[in-house]
Design an enzyme around this catalytic site. Structure first.
Site, mmCIF file in Angstrom:
data_model
loop_
_atom_site.group_PDB
_atom_site.id
_atom_site.type_symbol
_atom_site.label_atom_id
_atom_site.label_comp_id
_atom_site.label_asym_id
_atom_site.label_seq_id
_atom_site.Cartn_x
_atom_site.Cartn_y
_atom_site.Cartn_z
ATOM 1 N N HIS A 180 0.857 -1.195 0.000
ATOM 2 C CA HIS A 180 0.000 0.000 0.000
ATOM 3 C C HIS A 180 0.891 1.243 0.000
ATOM 4 C CE1 HIS A 180 -3.903 2.048 1.624
ATOM 5 N NE2 HIS A 180 -3.085 2.974 1.147
ATOM 6 N N HIS A 209 1.157 5.048 -2.152
ATOM 7 C CA HIS A 209 0.679 6.002 -3.160
ATOM 8 C C HIS A 209 1.888 6.734 -3.748
ATOM 9 C CE1 HIS A 209 -3.615 5.798 -1.871
ATOM 10 N NE2 HIS A 209 -3.086 5.521 -0.700
ATOM 11 N N ASN A 239 2.493 9.654 -5.312
ATOM 12 C CA ASN A 239 2.805 11.054 -4.961
ATOM 13 C C ASN A 239 2.969 11.264 -3.450
ATOM 14 O OD1 ASN A 239 2.793 13.104 -7.359
ATOM 15 N ND2 ASN A 239 1.233 11.576 -7.844
ATOM 16 N N HIS A 271 1.647 17.323 -5.922
ATOM 17 C CA HIS A 271 1.118 17.223 -7.286
ATOM 18 C C HIS A 271 1.636 18.347 -8.179
ATOM 19 C CE1 HIS A 271 -2.383 14.592 -5.703
ATOM 20 N NE2 HIS A 271 -1.360 13.866 -6.088
ATOM 21 N N THR A 328 -3.180 8.005 -8.917
ATOM 22 C CA THR A 328 -4.371 8.517 -9.583
ATOM 23 C C THR A 328 -3.972 9.174 -10.898
ATOM 24 O OG1 THR A 328 -4.930 9.187 -7.323
ATOM 25 C CG2 THR A 328 -6.485 9.821 -9.073
ATOM 26 N N GLU A 343 -11.970 4.052 6.896
ATOM 27 C CA GLU A 343 -10.881 4.951 7.296
ATOM 28 C C GLU A 343 -11.425 5.980 8.285
ATOM 29 O OE1 GLU A 343 -9.320 6.548 3.706
ATOM 30 O OE2 GLU A 343 -7.475 7.252 4.647
ATOM 31 N N ASP A 360 1.767 3.460 3.221
ATOM 32 C CA ASP A 360 0.756 4.401 2.724
ATOM 33 C C ASP A 360 1.406 5.545 1.938
ATOM 34 O OD1 ASP A 360 -1.753 5.387 2.276
ATOM 35 O OD2 ASP A 360 -2.013 6.273 4.250
ATOM 36 N N ASP A 361 2.031 6.464 2.671
ATOM 37 C CA ASP A 361 2.665 7.636 2.048
ATOM 38 C C ASP A 361 3.975 7.885 2.789
ATOM 39 O OD1 ASP A 361 0.390 8.676 0.246
ATOM 40 O OD2 ASP A 361 -0.591 8.458 2.180
HETATM 41 P P1 5GP Z 1 -1.285 9.863 -6.125
HETATM 42 O O1 5GP Z 1 -2.531 9.076 -6.419
HETATM 43 O O2 5GP Z 1 -1.421 11.292 -6.543
HETATM 44 O O3 5GP Z 1 -0.040 9.237 -6.657
HETATM 45 O O4 5GP Z 1 -1.082 9.804 -4.530
HETATM 46 C C1 5GP Z 1 -1.661 10.732 -3.645
HETATM 47 C C2 5GP Z 1 -3.163 10.542 -3.588
HETATM 48 O O5 5GP Z 1 -3.486 9.251 -3.025
HETATM 49 C C3 5GP Z 1 -3.867 11.542 -2.661
HETATM 50 O O6 5GP Z 1 -4.145 12.744 -3.323
HETATM 51 C C4 5GP Z 1 -5.132 10.770 -2.278
HETATM 52 O O7 5GP Z 1 -6.112 10.868 -3.294
HETATM 53 C C5 5GP Z 1 -4.646 9.341 -2.202
HETATM 54 N N1 5GP Z 1 -4.233 8.995 -0.828
HETATM 55 C C6 5GP Z 1 -2.991 8.966 -0.333
HETATM 56 N N2 5GP Z 1 -2.987 8.598 0.963
HETATM 57 C C7 5GP Z 1 -4.253 8.386 1.291
HETATM 58 C C8 5GP Z 1 -4.887 7.961 2.507
HETATM 59 O O8 5GP Z 1 -4.270 7.716 3.543
HETATM 60 N N3 5GP Z 1 -6.246 7.845 2.448
HETATM 61 C C9 5GP Z 1 -6.962 8.074 1.315
HETATM 62 N N4 5GP Z 1 -8.277 7.904 1.381
HETATM 63 N N5 5GP Z 1 -6.400 8.477 0.172
HETATM 64 C C10 5GP Z 1 -5.052 8.626 0.157
#
Ligand code: 5GP
Length: 340
Positions: free
Chosen positions: A14, A16, A18, A68, A101, A203, A278-279
């Site tokens: 998990h 993301h 960005n 972003h 995304t 969440e 996550d991030d």
């Molecule tokens: P990206 O999709 O732009 O590569 O990664 C960042 C995006 O992932 C955020 O703008 C958000 O839409 C989603 N995101 C990242 N971390 C989380 C989280 O902990 N919860 C949720 N619901 N969305 C997340």
């Protein structure tokens, strides 16, 4: 324990894109995009420091908007993808499922966005041969359903050419925005086309939506913070793992402390779970740190950490052969320690 966990060939399910750019990588990226002497560069650095002061879920979403800006050009996106793979490889991640995304702006269309990320992952195989990377395009629930439909159509199309690379669809974005049932049609289509579904679920405390999501089904559950004991029993019976991201949950304020994290409840219930970042950039962590945190908070041994890694191998969307290879790498590592 830190050295043991750092060198363990880990599995990240998990992450993301960005959100996974750490401060150093953001600096590298900002320098590449703006040049290190420009006014924009100084302003960006100042804004980033400002984000560190306090944190909640909304503030985190502001931070994503900031990142972003840096990935809003083809060059920025491509470099960011490379940096993220580099950083996970440096943390000894042997397998990474990256989500992102697809976005559209003056510089690229959603199709180009995915193409850039996919091409960079493919190119990265030579430079970072020890990490296997897969991609899950994300649907942002705060965007219109038409965008979700486009994302699914693109994911299905790219998965036809690269079935071992595009493996699923993620539903994420601000959980306080958008309605799950509006996206179930697009998600269903993805599932029918053979893509796995990972859904950010429970969440925040929204009982009716949690029920809708569990009835709909998913391959893995993102966060699962507000799942009830009955929900956890359901996940166990259905063998749906909950992706636990401790630092993210505590820093974004959805869980009050590490000790109170629902991972404890999941372990007590012997429910499926995986530990993830996550991030890692936004929350300033690594998978090594997350596993260390889990081990220290819940008194886990090395064997428990190996079991958690093997659970991640099992629940990954890799094919059988890839999963076998992953398990073998863990086994070799463990054996190498015994012979030391
Ligand atoms: P990206 O999709 O732009 O590569 O990664 C960042 C995006 O992932 C955020 O703008 C958000 O839409 C989603 N995101 C990242 N971390 C989380 C989280 O902990 N919860 C949720 N619901 N969305 C997340």
């Amino acid at each position: 324990m830190f050295k043991f966990l750092k060198e363990l060939p880990k599995v990240e399910l998990h992450a993301h894109l960005n959100g996974s750019l750490n401060t150093n990588s953001l600096r590298d990226l900002a320098e590449k995009v703006y040049g290190n002497t420009s006014e924009e560069f100084s302003q960006l650095c100042a804004r980033f420091v400002d984000f560190e002061k306090d944190s909640n879920l909304d503030k985190c979403f502001e931070k994503f908007a900031f990142v972003h800006e840096l990935t809003s050009t083809a060059e920025g996106l491509q470099y960011a993808t490379e940096l993220v793979i580099r950083d996970f490889a440096n943390d000894n991640i042997q397998y990474l499922e990256l989500r992102t995304t697809p976005k559209a702006n003056n510089n690229y269309l959603r199709r180009d966005y995915l193409r850039i990320v996919l091409d960079t992952i493919k190119k990265g195989r030579e430079k970072y041969p020890n990490i296997l990377v897969k991609l899950l395009p994300s649907i942002n629930r705060s965007e219109p359903v038409a965008v979700a439909e486009e994302t699914v159509a693109l994911a299905v199309e790219f998965a036809k050419t690269d079935p071992d690379l595009v493996v699923g669809i993620d539903l994420s974005g601000n959980p306080a925005q958008g309605k799950f049932t509006d996206f179930s049609g697009a998600l269903n289509l993805a599932r029918k086309e053979g893509l796995k579904l990972v859904i950010h679920c429970a969440e925040i405390d929204n009982t009716s939506e949690i029920k809708e999501m569990l009835a709909f089904g998913m391959s893995r559950c993102g966060h699962g913070t507000y799942l009830s004991s009955e929900d956890i029993a359901h996940m166990k019976a259905a063998d749906i793992p909950i992706e636990c991201c401790l630092t993210s949950n505590v820093k974004s304020g959805t869980v009050s402390s590490f000790e109170e994290h629902h991972l404890k409840q999941l372990m007590e219930a012997d429910a499926p779970k995986v530990v993830c970042t996550d991030d890692s950039g936004v929350f300033d962590t690594t998978l090594t740190n997350e596993l260390l945190l889990v081990a220290e908070t819940f008194n886990l041994t090395r064997d428990h950490c190996i079991d958690l890694t093997m659970e991640a191998v099992k629940h990954s969307f890799a094919n059988d052969e890839e999963r076998q290879q992953m398990a073998l790498k863990v086994e070799h590592y463990v054996n190498s320690l015994k012979s030391e």
